[in-house]
Structures are given as structure tokens and as C-alpha cells.
Design a protein around this motif. Structure first.
Motif, mmCIF file in Angstrom:
data_model
loop_
_atom_site.group_PDB
_atom_site.id
_atom_site.type_symbol
_atom_site.label_atom_id
_atom_site.label_comp_id
_atom_site.label_asym_id
_atom_site.label_seq_id
_atom_site.Cartn_x
_atom_site.Cartn_y
_atom_site.Cartn_z
ATOM 1 N N ILE A 38 0.876 -1.175 0.000
ATOM 2 C CA ILE A 38 0.000 0.000 0.000
ATOM 3 C C ILE A 38 0.908 1.219 0.000
ATOM 4 C CG2 ILE A 38 -1.822 1.264 1.180
ATOM 5 C CD1 ILE A 38 -2.739 -1.284 2.478
ATOM 6 N N VAL A 39 0.817 2.039 -1.052
ATOM 7 C CA VAL A 39 1.742 3.163 -1.207
ATOM 8 C C VAL A 39 0.989 4.478 -1.338
ATOM 9 C CG1 VAL A 39 3.510 1.721 -2.291
ATOM 10 C CG2 VAL A 39 1.860 2.910 -3.726
ATOM 11 N N GLY A 40 1.703 5.552 -1.083
ATOM 12 C CA GLY A 40 1.146 6.897 -1.179
ATOM 13 C C GLY A 40 1.920 7.830 -0.266
ATOM 14 N N GLU A 41 1.684 9.126 -0.425
ATOM 15 C CA GLU A 41 2.342 10.119 0.414
ATOM 16 C C GLU A 41 1.781 10.081 1.832
ATOM 17 O OE1 GLU A 41 3.020 14.048 -2.091
ATOM 18 O OE2 GLU A 41 1.132 13.096 -2.646
ATOM 19 N N SER A 42 2.431 10.793 2.734
ATOM 20 C CA SER A 42 1.911 10.940 4.091
ATOM 21 C C SER A 42 0.529 11.580 4.045
ATOM 22 C CB SER A 42 2.851 11.827 4.929
ATOM 23 O OG SER A 42 4.109 11.218 5.066
ATOM 24 N N GLY A 43 -0.408 11.015 4.779
ATOM 25 C CA GLY A 43 -1.772 11.521 4.784
ATOM 26 C C GLY A 43 -2.686 10.834 3.802
ATOM 27 N N ALA A 44 -2.153 9.845 3.057
ATOM 28 C CA ALA A 44 -2.979 9.167 2.055
ATOM 29 C C ALA A 44 -3.975 8.192 2.678
ATOM 30 C CB ALA A 44 -2.087 8.424 1.056
ATOM 31 N N GLY A 45 -3.678 7.737 3.907
ATOM 32 C CA GLY A 45 -4.557 6.776 4.569
ATOM 33 C C GLY A 45 -3.971 5.389 4.685
ATOM 34 N N LYS A 46 -2.680 5.252 4.405
ATOM 35 C CA LYS A 46 -2.045 3.927 4.410
ATOM 36 C C LYS A 46 -2.056 3.301 5.804
ATOM 37 C CE LYS A 46 2.022 5.358 3.095
ATOM 38 N NZ LYS A 46 1.782 6.788 3.325
ATOM 39 N N SER A 47 -1.509 4.024 6.782
ATOM 40 C CA SER A 47 -1.416 3.477 8.141
ATOM 41 C C SER A 47 -2.794 3.282 8.764
ATOM 42 C CB SER A 47 -0.561 4.396 9.029
ATOM 43 O OG SER A 47 0.777 4.426 8.582
ATOM 44 N N ILE A 48 -3.716 4.203 8.489
ATOM 45 C CA ILE A 48 -5.082 4.073 9.000
ATOM 46 C C ILE A 48 -5.701 2.773 8.492
ATOM 47 C CG2 ILE A 48 -7.414 5.040 8.916
ATOM 48 C CD1 ILE A 48 -5.641 6.558 10.764
ATOM 49 N N THR A 250 0.143 8.135 -9.686
ATOM 50 C CA THR A 250 1.116 7.029 -9.694
ATOM 51 C C THR A 250 2.274 7.358 -10.617
ATOM 52 O OG1 THR A 250 -0.797 5.546 -9.458
ATOM 53 C CG2 THR A 250 1.340 4.529 -9.867
ATOM 54 N N GLN A 251 1.985 7.944 -11.750
ATOM 55 C CA GLN A 251 3.038 8.347 -12.673
ATOM 56 C C GLN A 251 3.980 9.345 -12.008
ATOM 57 O OE1 GLN A 251 0.933 9.858 -16.091
ATOM 58 N NE2 GLN A 251 0.128 7.846 -16.689
ATOM 59 N N GLY A 252 3.387 10.287 -11.247
ATOM 60 C CA GLY A 252 4.207 11.278 -10.552
ATOM 61 C C GLY A 252 5.084 10.652 -9.488
ATOM 62 N N LEU A 257 11.095 9.118 -8.230
ATOM 63 C CA LEU A 257 12.145 8.236 -7.720
ATOM 64 C C LEU A 257 13.519 8.761 -8.151
ATOM 65 C CD1 LEU A 257 10.544 4.742 -8.486
ATOM 66 C CD2 LEU A 257 10.868 5.766 -6.229
ATOM 67 N N PRO A 258 14.511 8.742 -7.260
ATOM 68 C CA PRO A 258 15.842 9.275 -7.607
ATOM 69 C C PRO A 258 16.453 8.629 -8.848
ATOM 70 C CG PRO A 258 15.670 8.896 -5.244
ATOM 71 C CD PRO A 258 14.434 8.318 -5.856
ATOM 72 N N GLN A 259 16.190 7.323 -9.041
ATOM 73 C CA GLN A 259 16.787 6.634 -10.187
ATOM 74 C C GLN A 259 16.177 7.067 -11.524
ATOM 75 O OE1 GLN A 259 15.390 5.261 -7.488
ATOM 76 N NE2 GLN A 259 14.364 3.322 -7.946
ATOM 77 N N GLN A 260 15.088 7.848 -11.477
ATOM 78 C CA GLN A 260 14.482 8.348 -12.707
ATOM 79 C C GLN A 260 15.111 9.675 -13.158
ATOM 80 O OE1 GLN A 260 12.071 6.711 -14.471
ATOM 81 N NE2 GLN A 260 12.253 5.034 -13.010
ATOM 82 N N LYS A 268 12.483 15.238 -9.757
ATOM 83 C CA LYS A 268 11.125 15.598 -10.173
ATOM 84 C C LYS A 268 10.186 15.452 -8.981
ATOM 85 C CE LYS A 268 11.931 13.933 -14.884
ATOM 86 N NZ LYS A 268 13.288 13.436 -14.658
ATOM 87 N N GLN A 269 9.166 16.291 -8.917
ATOM 88 C CA GLN A 269 8.207 16.199 -7.827
ATOM 89 C C GLN A 269 6.813 16.545 -8.310
ATOM 90 O OE1 GLN A 269 9.999 19.120 -5.163
ATOM 91 N NE2 GLN A 269 8.372 20.574 -5.646
ATOM 92 N N ILE A 270 5.824 16.027 -7.586
ATOM 93 C CA ILE A 270 4.434 16.351 -7.904
ATOM 94 C C ILE A 270 4.135 17.714 -7.298
ATOM 95 C CG2 ILE A 270 2.039 15.607 -7.676
ATOM 96 C CD1 ILE A 270 3.092 12.768 -7.152
ATOM 97 N N PRO A 271 3.629 18.672 -8.069
ATOM 98 C CA PRO A 271 3.346 19.997 -7.498
ATOM 99 C C PRO A 271 2.256 19.918 -6.435
ATOM 100 C CG PRO A 271 2.402 19.785 -9.697
ATOM 101 C CD PRO A 271 3.260 18.580 -9.493
ATOM 102 N N GLY A 272 2.327 20.810 -5.447
ATOM 103 C CA GLY A 272 1.304 20.861 -4.414
ATOM 104 C C GLY A 272 1.506 19.829 -3.322
#
Length: 331
Positions: A38-48, A250-252, A257-260, A268-272
Motif C-alpha cells: 500500500i503506497v502513497g504520500e503521508s496523509g494518504a490513509g495507508k497506516s489508518i 502514480t506516474q508522478g 524516484l531518484p533513479q528516474q 522531479k516532484q508532484i506539485p502541491g
């Protein structure tokens, strides 16, 4: 039949002035012996999601609706007594920080023996034998000596190995690992993840790996859920998601990833940022950060639909695919 089946799970938090939704209609299945990320940024709901599976949501949080069926038992709607037979016994959880998980005033042996005796009718001598065997299984040197030590006497990597050994003490059917290497040195992280993979495969234990690192997921899991703002926005076989992500989020994540990125270039980063639970935008929650946003994205929540080998929640996935094909043909 699936070992774990989660259906339409909704978790809310009752705040002082409003009630916010942390998980919104989560559904997935996990088979016996399967490894899922289960992946996503902090606050996505993974741990919950991990806590909700074990019904460990504390007030002001609560499971508002939905079902968590584990081997025929609905963990979202069962008694505390019944849950005690599941937690730590048939489902084990590995938390982020071993210094928080381990009791600093008890020896490793006391903690392992107490865990065994809480669920099994064992003498202390027999419990210690099992504890030593599990420490050997996770490659702890001189395990008899480790039983007499306190957590602060051990390194971070050693403590996390002990946490894994405790998780395996009662031969669980499922392990939920919540960012299990966050507090560890990078060189130790790889060893811990390799160990966890080896133990799950050799014991046919199902695994839910909660992480923000798609690189780890690609090496550890067979299937992946990508979460954003409390929803699953893409799911499918891990290899299919890594090689050909369909959702722009997911594309973002993969592009970040550093290797990209070539040496010397900016990452590269997702804005916002991930929206706060109290300020999730209407429509698709990713729409303020998405380059493909159209009017429908701002008003209507997309449903998960099958696109090739994956399921994706995006109104504009067909247009994105056409644009990608055009770019490839032009190149």
C-alpha cells in the motif's frame, strides 16, 4: 476464498467542529501467502488502513461502515474478546519505530515470553525455547544472551529484527508491516526487507507492506494499492503498475524516484501537497495537482474501472494513454 476481504471500509474522525473522513470506501482482497503493498504520500490513509484492519482505531476515530472479513470473521464488527484471539496471534503488526514498540523496562526475553504465554499454555522454559528459535530464524547472534538484554542495549537493526521475531512468534497468517525500516540506516533497510521477504515466503505468510517507497514495493510485493486522500486510486499487479502506471498520481510517484533522474538534475516532484482531511476538494481529490484536470474532475469522484491489467480511478485515463502513444510515435 481470500484470507482477508475488505469491503467499502469507511473510517472517520470526530473533531471538535466537524467529522472528517480518513478512509472512504476502501475495498480489496488478499489471498493466503500473497504479498501486497500500500503506497502513497503521508496523509494518504495507508497506516489508518492497517490499523482499521485490526480494529485499532482509537477515539476520536471510528469505523463508520464497511466490513473487514478475516477468515470468515468480521473484525470491524466483533467483540474485544474475539479480537484478542486475532491480534498478535493470527495477525501480527510491525510498527515504524522499534523503540516505541518494545517496552524499555523489560528484557527481550520477558517481552517474548509474555507474548507467547498470553496466547498459548506454555511453561516459561518452553516459551524461552521458542523465543530463542525465532531469534535464530531472524539471524540474531547469540540469541540466549539477547533474551537477557534490554532494548536500549541493541542497535536499531537488531531491535527491528527482534520485532520481526516477535511478530512471527505465534505463526501468524498475516503480517501488516507499517514502514518497517523508517528509523534505520539505508544499508540496514535492505537487509531487513530481504529478511522479511524470506520469512514470508518460507512460512507462507501473507504480507501487507505499508510504505511510501515504490522501489521497495517493486522488490517485495506481488500486488499494489496506490492511495490518495483516503481512497484507492490504482490497484493491480505490482509489475504492471511499476512498468505502466495509469493514474497521473502514480506516474508522478514513479517519476519522483531518484533513479528516474540523471546525475546533476533536480529531482522531479508532484506539485502541491496532499490535502488535509478537512479540506479534501470536491470531485477527484487529486484534481488541484493534476495536469489533465477537466471540469468533470472538479465535480465528480471517479470510480475504479479496469484499464488493461489494472484498475484506476481517473476520468481522463483514456486521453492520457492517447497522448502517451502520440508522444512515443513522435519520438
Amino acid at each position: 476464498m481470500s484470507l482477508l476481504s475488505v469491503r467499502d471500509l469507511v473510517v472517520k474522525f470526530a473533531m471538535r467542529d466537524q467529522t472528517v473522513t480518513a478512509l472512504n470506501g476502501i475495498s480489496f482482497d488478499l489471498n493466503r501467502g500473497e504479498r501486497m503493498g500500500i503506497v502513497g504520500e503521508s496523509g494518504a490513509g495507508k497506516s489508518i488502513t492497517g490499523f482499521a484492519i485490526l480494529n485499532l482505531i482509537s477515539r476520536p476515530g471510528f469505523i463508520d461502515s464497511g466490513h473487514v472479513m478475516f477468515d470468515g470473521m468480521d473484525l470491524a464488527h466483533t467483540s474485544d474478546k474475539a479480537l484478542r484471539t486475532i491480534r498478535g496471534n493470527r495477525i501480527a503488526m510491525i510498527f515504524q519505530d522499534p523503540m516505541v514498540t518494545l517496552n524499555p523496562v523489560l528484557t527481550i526475553g520477558q517481552q517474548m515470553v509474555e507474548t507467547l504465554q498470553a496466547h498459548r499454555s506454555l511453561t516459561r522454559r518452553d516459551a524461552e525455547k521458542i523465543a530463542v528459535a525465532k531469534l535464530r530464524e531472524v539471524y540474531i547472534p547469540a540469541p540466549e544472551e539477547r533474551l537477557q538484554q534490554y532494548p536500549h542495549e541493541l542497535s536499531g537493526g537488531m531491535r527491528q529484527r527482534i520485532i520481526i521475531a516477535i511478530a512471527l512468534l505465534l505463526d501468524p497468517q498475516l503480517i501488516i508491516a507499517d514502514e518497517p525500516t523508517t528509523a534505520l540506516d539505508v544499508t540496514i533497510q535492505a537487509d531487513i526487507m530481504e529478511l522479511l521477504l524470506e520469512l514470508c515466503q518460507s512460512n507462507n505468510v501473507s504480507l501487507i507492506l505499508i510504505t511510501h517507497d515504490l522501489g521497495v514495493v517493486s522488490q517485495m510485493t506481488e500486488r499494489t494499492l496506490v492511495m490518495y486522500a483516503g481512497r484507492i486510486i490504482e490497484s493491480g499487479r505490482t509489475r504492471a503498475i511499476i512498468n505502466d502506471p495509469q493514474h497521473p498520481y502514480t506516474q508522478g510517484l514513479i517519476k519522483a524516484l531518484p533513479q528516474q533522474t540523471l546525475p546533476g538534475e533536480r529531482l522531479k516532484q508532484i506539485p502541491g501537497n496532499m490535502p488535509a482531511l478537512s479540506a479534501i476538494p470536491p470531485g477527484c481529490p487529486f484534481n488541484p495537482r493534476c495536469e489533465y484536470t477537466v471540469d468533470r474532475c472538479r465535480t465528480t469522484i471517479p470510480e475504479l474501472v479496469r484499464v488493461g491489467p489494472v484498475e484506476v480511478a481517473c476520468h481522463e485515463v483514456q486521453r492520457m494513454n492517447r497522448d502517451t502513444e502520440t508522444e512515443e510515435q513522435t519520438a
